[in-house]
Design a protein around this motif. Structure first.
Motif, mmCIF file in Angstrom:
data_model
loop_
_atom_site.group_PDB
_atom_site.id
_atom_site.type_symbol
_atom_site.label_atom_id
_atom_site.label_comp_id
_atom_site.label_asym_id
_atom_site.label_seq_id
_atom_site.Cartn_x
_atom_site.Cartn_y
_atom_site.Cartn_z
ATOM 1 N N ASP A 295 -19.197 -26.707 40.691
ATOM 2 C CA ASP A 295 -18.622 -25.436 41.156
ATOM 3 C C ASP A 295 -19.633 -24.634 42.087
ATOM 4 O OD1 ASP A 295 -16.334 -26.157 39.766
ATOM 5 O OD2 ASP A 295 -16.865 -24.661 38.127
ATOM 6 N N GLN A 296 -20.768 -25.239 42.321
ATOM 7 C CA GLN A 296 -21.681 -24.573 42.932
ATOM 8 C C GLN A 296 -22.480 -25.250 44.169
ATOM 9 O OE1 GLN A 296 -24.581 -22.826 40.665
ATOM 10 N NE2 GLN A 296 -23.230 -21.300 39.878
ATOM 11 N N LEU A 297 -22.619 -24.798 45.443
ATOM 12 C CA LEU A 297 -23.199 -25.457 46.491
ATOM 13 C C LEU A 297 -24.494 -24.586 46.754
ATOM 14 C CD1 LEU A 297 -23.525 -27.710 48.717
ATOM 15 C CD2 LEU A 297 -22.117 -26.118 50.051
ATOM 16 N N THR A 298 -25.768 -25.335 46.776
ATOM 17 C CA THR A 298 -26.664 -24.553 47.229
ATOM 18 C C THR A 298 -27.172 -25.255 48.672
ATOM 19 O OG1 THR A 298 -27.603 -24.510 45.084
ATOM 20 C CG2 THR A 298 -29.441 -24.579 46.698
ATOM 21 N N ILE A 299 -27.622 -24.162 49.584
ATOM 22 C CA ILE A 299 -27.863 -24.426 50.886
ATOM 23 C C ILE A 299 -29.559 -23.969 51.068
ATOM 24 C CG2 ILE A 299 -27.558 -24.272 53.539
ATOM 25 C CD1 ILE A 299 -24.510 -23.858 52.713
ATOM 26 N N LYS A 300 -30.162 -24.887 51.519
ATOM 27 C CA LYS A 300 -31.641 -24.485 51.649
ATOM 28 C C LYS A 300 -31.866 -24.138 53.076
ATOM 29 C CE LYS A 300 -36.597 -26.140 50.825
ATOM 30 N NZ LYS A 300 -37.270 -26.994 50.573
ATOM 31 N N LEU A 301 -32.526 -22.753 53.517
ATOM 32 C CA LEU A 301 -32.735 -22.359 54.757
ATOM 33 C C LEU A 301 -34.052 -22.124 55.074
ATOM 34 C CD1 LEU A 301 -29.963 -19.184 54.146
ATOM 35 C CD2 LEU A 301 -29.675 -21.551 55.121
ATOM 36 N N THR A 302 -34.034 -22.034 56.348
ATOM 37 C CA THR A 302 -35.540 -21.713 56.883
ATOM 38 C C THR A 302 -35.322 -20.841 58.160
ATOM 39 O OG1 THR A 302 -37.540 -22.975 57.532
ATOM 40 C CG2 THR A 302 -35.333 -23.785 58.614
ATOM 41 N N LYS A 303 -36.613 -20.180 58.330
ATOM 42 C CA LYS A 303 -36.508 -19.090 59.223
ATOM 43 C C LYS A 303 -36.152 -19.991 60.773
ATOM 44 C CE LYS A 303 -39.721 -15.554 57.480
ATOM 45 N NZ LYS A 303 -41.070 -15.054 57.538
ATOM 46 N N THR A 304 -35.466 -19.040 61.688
ATOM 47 C CA THR A 304 -35.456 -19.668 62.933
ATOM 48 C C THR A 304 -36.257 -18.891 64.021
ATOM 49 O OG1 THR A 304 -34.045 -17.474 63.594
ATOM 50 C CG2 THR A 304 -32.810 -19.368 62.735
ATOM 51 N N THR A 305 -36.582 -19.198 65.267
ATOM 52 C CA THR A 305 -37.630 -19.047 66.120
ATOM 53 C C THR A 305 -37.547 -17.434 66.235
ATOM 54 O OG1 THR A 305 -37.907 -21.000 67.256
ATOM 55 C CG2 THR A 305 -38.361 -19.140 68.318
ATOM 56 N N ASP A 306 -38.703 -16.547 66.240
ATOM 57 C CA ASP A 306 -38.742 -15.345 66.450
ATOM 58 C C ASP A 306 -39.041 -15.153 68.003
ATOM 59 O OD1 ASP A 306 -39.406 -12.636 66.785
ATOM 60 O OD2 ASP A 306 -40.197 -12.467 64.962
ATOM 61 N N ILE A 307 -37.687 -14.983 68.634
ATOM 62 C CA ILE A 307 -37.801 -14.885 70.165
ATOM 63 C C ILE A 307 -38.418 -13.773 70.791
ATOM 64 C CG2 ILE A 307 -36.476 -14.906 72.114
ATOM 65 C CD1 ILE A 307 -34.111 -16.120 70.451
ATOM 66 N N LEU A 308 -38.508 -12.428 70.213
ATOM 67 C CA LEU A 308 -39.250 -11.563 70.732
ATOM 68 C C LEU A 308 -40.834 -11.736 70.557
ATOM 69 C CD1 LEU A 308 -36.857 -8.478 70.119
ATOM 70 C CD2 LEU A 308 -37.629 -9.388 72.129
ATOM 71 N N LYS A 309 -41.072 -12.504 69.406
ATOM 72 C CA LYS A 309 -42.526 -12.579 69.084
ATOM 73 C C LYS A 309 -43.040 -13.687 69.992
ATOM 74 C CE LYS A 309 -45.543 -13.693 65.368
ATOM 75 N NZ LYS A 309 -45.799 -13.852 63.830
ATOM 76 N N GLN A 310 -42.277 -14.690 70.319
ATOM 77 C CA GLN A 310 -42.630 -15.634 71.396
ATOM 78 C C GLN A 310 -42.703 -15.203 72.793
ATOM 79 O OE1 GLN A 310 -40.745 -19.626 70.858
ATOM 80 N NE2 GLN A 310 -40.056 -19.376 72.822
ATOM 81 N N VAL A 311 -41.896 -14.358 72.999
ATOM 82 C CA VAL A 311 -41.973 -13.512 74.438
ATOM 83 C C VAL A 311 -43.148 -12.802 74.585
ATOM 84 C CG1 VAL A 311 -40.660 -11.894 75.821
ATOM 85 C CG2 VAL A 311 -39.204 -13.847 74.877
#
Length: 402
Positions: A295-311
């Motif tokens: 009855d459950q679904l686990t989705i593992k997430l990771t951070k996306t690119t920090d665009i402003l930090k990159q800029v």
């Protein structure tokens, strides 16, 4: 209007006689005027009258061959600084709105890239028709200025809407269309908008409630102040503002790539997009089906690119970067941390937990933060009003930075 090139288009309406006075006023203001007339207009006023007033030949025929070294309608279109259609009949409005170019007037207007002012003049029943309303709406969407018709005694013998405004009023309208130099004139501005999407499987994705309205309003305001604007937009239901270049993106990585690629040639970056902070580690190739055993679904997430930090690592002296912070608690503390960490010149913070503020609505209320100034808190207002206030602060920052 000194030395401005004005092309005046006169179409079939009893109000064509007023265009003679308008021609005279334009000449007296210092403009050079060339007149184009439709066949229907010639039934009301002669081309000779406009020729005498303007001191220029009047264009009436397609492909007349009056220009030995150029194509007539292209030469006139390129000459034009401002095109004024007055009076504008329902016929010419329909042609302009639907891309029909079957006479000298519509053909030349089609080729004209200069600002256009359309001054409708017709019977109220024609003005109120569904077709005319649809065509006028399309012209406005295309970036054409449409002047509101006057109300008064009509040629049919009764009072109503649809009269051509007096030439003096048209001159006042023309004055508002003259190019105004602002601190943003000629600046290259990059605006991001909308909510990015991160795929879970072919039919599901992670996103947010952003409508893109704030970013689109800022892009429009920047363009109206003379900036060259590129809008990088995640999916929205909005129509891009006239005169703004659109780059569509989907994911945060798409947005990061587009911003990084364009940033070097950018004077001002406004990151109004609502960027997904996380994305699934793995995206399923097929739709994830419900299982009878689980009855459950686990989705593992990771951070996306920090665009402003990159800029921030790419930023050069003279470039201005503006960020947005949508918060639900500790607004100023969180926003100030972001302002410093991302090396921003301005940060636009809003508390999206409050009614009427932030995502997916027509209104907003923001606090504008800058490193060397006290916070500026706006009142709750429509997003176009907020956009004007934000752009005012960016403009002032630009002047301060020299």
């Amino acid at each position: 209007m000194a030395k401005q090139h004005v092309a005046l288009y006169v179409t079939g309406s009893i109000a064509a006689y007023k265009a003679l006075t308008l021609t005279r006023l334009l000449i007296k203001s210092g403009a050079a005027v060339r007149v184009v007339m439709t066949k229907a207009a010639e039934a009301f006023v002669t081309p000779l009258s406009f020729q005498v007033l303007s001191k220029n030949a009047v264009a009436t025929e397609m492909f007349a061959g009056t220009q030995v070294k150029a194509v007539d309608h292209i030469e006139l279109a390129d000459w034009t600084d401002l095109a004024v259609v007055a009076p504008a009949s329902a016929d010419i409005i329909g042609k302009l709105a639907n891309g029909i170019a079957d006479d000298m007037a519509s053909l030349t207007l089609m080729a004209t890239t200069a600002p256009k002012l359309v001054v409708p003049a017709m019977n109220q029943h024609m003005l109120d028709s569904a077709a005319t309303n649809r065509n006028i709406a399309q012209l406005k969407q295309d970036g054409v200025t449409v002047m509101t018709p006057a109300t008064g005694f009509l040629a049919e013998g009764y009072s109503g809407r649809g009269r051509m405004p007096e030439p003096a009023a048209i001159m006042q309208q023309i004055e508002t269309l003259r190019p105004q130099t602002t601190p943003l004139t000629g600046k290259k501005v990059l605006v991001t908008a909308g909510g990015t999407r991160e795929r879970i499987d072919p039919v599901r994705f992670i996103t947010n409630d952003s409508s893109g309205k704030m970013g689109y309003a800022i892009a429009e305001e920047m363009q109206q102040r003379g900036a060259t604007v590129t809008l990088i937009s995640a999916p929205t239901k909005l129509t891009p503002p006239a005169g703004v270049s659109l780059i569509p993106v989907l994911t945060t990585e798409d947005l990061a790539d587009a911003v990084t690629k364009a940033f070097k040639q950018t004077d001002i970056l406004v990151m109004a997009a609502a960027v997904a902070d996380f994305k699934p580690v793995n995206t399923a190739d097929q739709k994830i089906k419900k299982s009878a055993d689980n009855d459950q679904l686990t989705i593992k997430l990771t951070k996306t690119t920090d665009i402003l930090k990159q800029v921030a690592r790419l930023k050069q002296p003279g470039q201005i970067t503006v960020g947005f912070a949508a918060e639900t608690q500790n607004l100023l503390d969180n926003a100030n941390q972001k302002l410093i960490a991302k090396q921003l010149d301005l940060l636009i913070a809003n508390d999206v937990s409050k009614p009427g503020v932030g995502f997916n609505g027509d209104t907003n209320q923001v606090t504008i933060l800058q490193p060397d100034q006290a916070p500026i808190k706006t009142t709750l207002a429509d997003k176009h009003t907020i956009a004007k206030q934000v752009v005012d602060q960016i403009s002032q920052r630009l002047q301060k930075e020299g």
